[in-house]
Design an enzyme around this catalytic site. Structure first.
Site, PDB file in Angstrom:
ATOM      1  N   GLY A 125      36.747  37.460  41.547  1.00 57.49           N
ATOM      2  CA  GLY A 125      37.712  37.005  42.541  1.00 57.49           C
ATOM      3  C   GLY A 125      38.967  36.439  41.917  1.00 57.49           C
ATOM      4  O   GLY A 125      39.378  36.859  40.836  1.00 57.49           O
ATOM      5  N   LEU A 147      33.832  44.218  45.691  1.00 59.59           N
ATOM      6  CA  LEU A 147      34.901  43.686  44.840  1.00 59.59           C
ATOM      7  C   LEU A 147      34.362  43.181  43.502  1.00 59.59           C
ATOM      8  O   LEU A 147      33.412  42.396  43.460  1.00 59.59           O
ATOM      9  CB  LEU A 147      35.616  42.541  45.573  1.00 59.59           C
ATOM     10  CG  LEU A 147      36.815  41.946  44.835  1.00 59.59           C
ATOM     11  CD1 LEU A 147      37.895  43.005  44.625  1.00 59.59           C
ATOM     12  CD2 LEU A 147      37.359  40.755  45.593  1.00 59.59           C
ATOM     13  N   ASP A 148      34.966  43.666  42.402  1.00 61.40           N
ATOM     14  CA  ASP A 148      34.606  43.232  41.042  1.00 61.40           C
ATOM     15  C   ASP A 148      33.159  43.550  40.684  1.00 61.40           C
ATOM     16  O   ASP A 148      32.604  42.972  39.759  1.00 61.40           O
ATOM     17  CB  ASP A 148      34.857  41.714  40.863  1.00 61.40           C
ATOM     18  CG  ASP A 148      36.313  41.354  41.081  1.00 61.40           C
ATOM     19  OD1 ASP A 148      37.175  42.225  40.872  1.00 61.40           O
ATOM     20  OD2 ASP A 148      36.585  40.202  41.490  1.00 61.40           O
ATOM     21  N   GLU A 149      32.555  44.467  41.428  1.00 61.36           N
ATOM     22  CA  GLU A 149      31.156  44.816  41.171  1.00 61.36           C
ATOM     23  C   GLU A 149      31.001  46.239  40.658  1.00 61.36           C
ATOM     24  O   GLU A 149      29.884  46.724  40.460  1.00 61.36           O
ATOM     25  CB  GLU A 149      30.329  44.638  42.456  1.00 61.36           C
ATOM     26  CG  GLU A 149      30.109  43.187  42.866  1.00 61.36           C
ATOM     27  CD  GLU A 149      29.194  42.444  41.897  1.00 61.36           C
ATOM     28  OE1 GLU A 149      28.295  43.071  41.312  1.00 61.36           O
ATOM     29  OE2 GLU A 149      29.415  41.224  41.714  1.00 61.36           O
TER      30      GLU A 149
END
Lengths: 284, 284, 284, 284
Positions: C201, C227-229
């Site tokens: 994040g 997100l960001d995964e």
């Protein structure tokens, strides 16, 4: 992967079809390849490969795999080695007065990180004998000096024979092996306490301090007749600063030495290191 | 910390009370120290320190700080430099045909990472002139060869005078400066494309490939009359493998070179590097 | 190796004979394999491989290689991609206000490190337009906010079509792509400024400072709807200390970000990254 | 530097003259400062410093140094600790079933890298008792489970008292200490097997494998009541690849764990770690 595996390390002049030929040899005999990696050195015109397959379900008995593969290798002018994962290579650790690499190698072998036996420790000093006894490993004290070097090397070679040693690990032995010795026993890994080719020879930490480098290193390499010039297996480094005296470089270096040497020995034992010329291919 | 600061870099024979003497000098004049670091080289019997304080509220005008401190330094046989954070050192970047370090230094200066002006680029080739123009920096082409070296160095020195240059950065200049030049302009940082003292001189990447090292590096150092032997400011390394050809070493090395050179230039510009003998103390 | 090459990236359920089958396909059609690497994920029961061979002397015309290989792949339930080394993928770089990754990618493409074209830059701000002009790359300014996101993404997708874009590189774009967008254009690499999964994040540097970590990092990954995964391609780290303020972390992080992103893009362009599940095999 | 030294670790609200005041205290009493480093946290408005000086020639007897310094510290609202280099802190090592950190710490202490005594090992399992015996260290087996935790912690605290323990090192103890315990014994260092804040809690290696990270790490921190949230002393990382199974991550992690923990313990024993809030200043 609990099944034992066989590993071929092969180098030969490059030509089309090599991967297919070798994979077919395994497959046509019922083997399941679990690791295959290859490298082509276009400068040398060499094809270098490592193939590992499960022996379970492989139709050729171990004792004829070599002969069977030689029929393929010979027309390709291939040099090759065959290894079995359940073979237990026998290591002789040579030390002087420092114990950190010795301790580390023994701990890793006990912890299962090194698939080998360590039946023999040779030293030119008596200092580390208690460690050998503590772990129940035979310890032979062979003092070394220029005038008795020849006769002592005869004894060392005899010990390697008596103990059926496959690999010698110079774990800070701090002595140079004679060309004659190396000719008679080739399979030796040394840890040098600098990032070669920087600071070859003696007192690298003192010289690193004097030069004011900001990084020091360690190098694990096979021993050849050219001192500190053998094929490099593994290197690593650590940062130092103006606050680090020579004694700090030595302390920090000990951690490097034991890590780098242990990685090199493990790679060797897993038959992941292929030497050609003065270079290594490390199939990591 | 928006207030401009003054920084003293001091070296003198070690003796009790040095920290107190120097701190008192700042405090008694109303200064607030924001960074003070010191190092004692017991081998050399030297005390080395960096003291930075805010000029806001400091009672001594800038133009007499030096004289005032000299009264303290002289009886201590101290060598010292005084710098002000809002001074803008003027850098001349010397290049040959490779643009990566030049681009990187200009970008960092534009991005505010390097508190300096870059009014001058000197090159022995015309290739990078477009980059100079693109960023509005004067570019002087001074071809170099053995027979014209002396006269060209005269022109180079004149340019450094004309542009009021404080620091020369050899950003892959690939030429050796003469002892005479170095005597006349001492403040020069060079980037060498190996982890010195490994592979000094020419073609380090090619030689690194031939040696089969597993790690390559880069070294930023001050230029002295002994080629590649000057005081090291910063070094860094990167892993390579058998898959890396010389061209890969060169590519990976470019990233090392620009990072290491930029760090060294930044440390120098922040007056964090104190040279003594052939060593540096980096007050990072 | 000047000959163009073809590369197959293949994943299929593990079974004996896969290496042989695939190598035979190349060899029987006259191809010379220059790189073959494979990995078996025993947990997933998956065989994953990369095979690269010279097209010179290969008997199958490019346009039918795929169909020919499908005859082998289909019974193996294999998923595969075919790439040619002389194809020039077209990259769209998406930026916000920070220029370091943009500059770096353009420099590397100009320097020949990235075998791709960069015809398009998209940004939600106008700030970097001059850089686009400086290098002669089309720049499209598409402001972004929650209320206009849907319509702007329609325009973005249209631009990717118009410019025939193969890969989107989010070079510090600092905006989240909608699930709908990702469904329509899957091939996107993002640089996240932390060593994920730490500090996912926003504001990772500020949070890293507050946590007092001694190491910061950066992560390049494929963009997925989480997100960001997404699957991680490359990560790297740098040491920090108590002396580093958040602004220092940001500065040090910039170097990490551009290096890590550039490595990931290069690996992708060389077809060395094979994604399965949420993991990558990087055939480096 | 063979003379024993005294070290002051001080933190207080920032104001001009602090360096001078403290240096004067040492100098006016005849002490020779051999290390002085300071840091100002402008966000917190805190001045933090470490001063080490030789006791030889220092005019104040040890037993009144503290009282004398308090006269200076009190008006500055300073928090401070005083340590003597020849004091031998007493360490209790707490372990579970893994021996690598235990072995490493004992070896370093024997090698002179850790200036401390290790009179006590506590474990919730009997497995490592032979190592304790081998090195002649008392071993206390205190099984642990939720229902007996309270009573066992009473016994643990009693042991720390009985053995006059200064520092507890959780060398892969794998148990959470209760808030009550931490309140009663604050001085505890733990090694966590991930680069926190990534993968806090249990099974970090398994989760790192599942996430497909390319780098794993280890973190040494002081234990606080917030699990894995304590002030970080040291971290380090190592690269991993798709070839590394969870078991490989565990193996590689062991080397990280023992190195990072040993560095943190050494820094603590040298009184180089100053904690404020949830942060550390490491005067390395």
């Amino acid at each position: 992967m609990t099944s034992p595996t066989a590993t071929l390390l092969i180098s030969c002049p490059d030509q089309p079809g090599l991967v297919a030929k070798m994979a077919n040899f395994i497959y046509s005999n019922g083997g399941n390849i679990i690791h295959a990696d290859q490298h082509t050195d276009f400068t040398a015109g060499l094809f270098l490969t490592r193939i590992e397959w499960q022996l379970e379900g492989f139709n050729l008995p171990r004792n004829i795999i070599g002969a069977a593969f030689q029929a393929i290798a010979q027309p390709l002018n291939a040099r090759w080695q065959l290894h079995f994962s359940d073979a237990m290579p026998r290591i002789a650790i040579w030390v002087s007065k420092q114990d950190h690499c010795l301790f580390d190698l023994i701990w890793r072998q006990r912890a299962g990180e090194l698939a080998a036996e360590i039946p023999l420790i040779i030293s030119n000093h008596e200092k580390l004998q208690p460690i050998a006894e503590q772990f129940g490993i035979d310890f032979h004290h062979l003092p070394m000096s220029a005038d008795i070097k020849a006769e002592q090397e005869v004894k060392q070679l005899q010990l390697l024979k008596d103990y059926n040693i496959d690999l010698v690990v110079l774990a800070k032995y701090m002595q140079v092996l004679s060309a004659d010795f190396i000719t008679q026993f080739a399979n030796t890994i040394n840890i040098h306490h600098s990032f070669l080719p920087a600071f070859p020879g003696a007192n690298p930490y003192q010289r690193a301090y004097e030069r004011g480098v900001k990084i020091i290193g360690a190098t694990a390499h096979y021993v050849t007749q050219d001192l500190d010039e053998g094929p490099i297996i593994e290197q690593d480094v650590v940062r130092v600063s103006h606050r680090d005296q020579t004694s700090d470089l030595i302390r920090k270096g000990k951690d490097l030495e034991r890590m780098v040497l242990a990685r090199a020995v493990r790679l060797h034992l897993q038959n992941r290191v292929l030497v050609y010329g003065n270079r290594t291919v490390v199939f990591a």
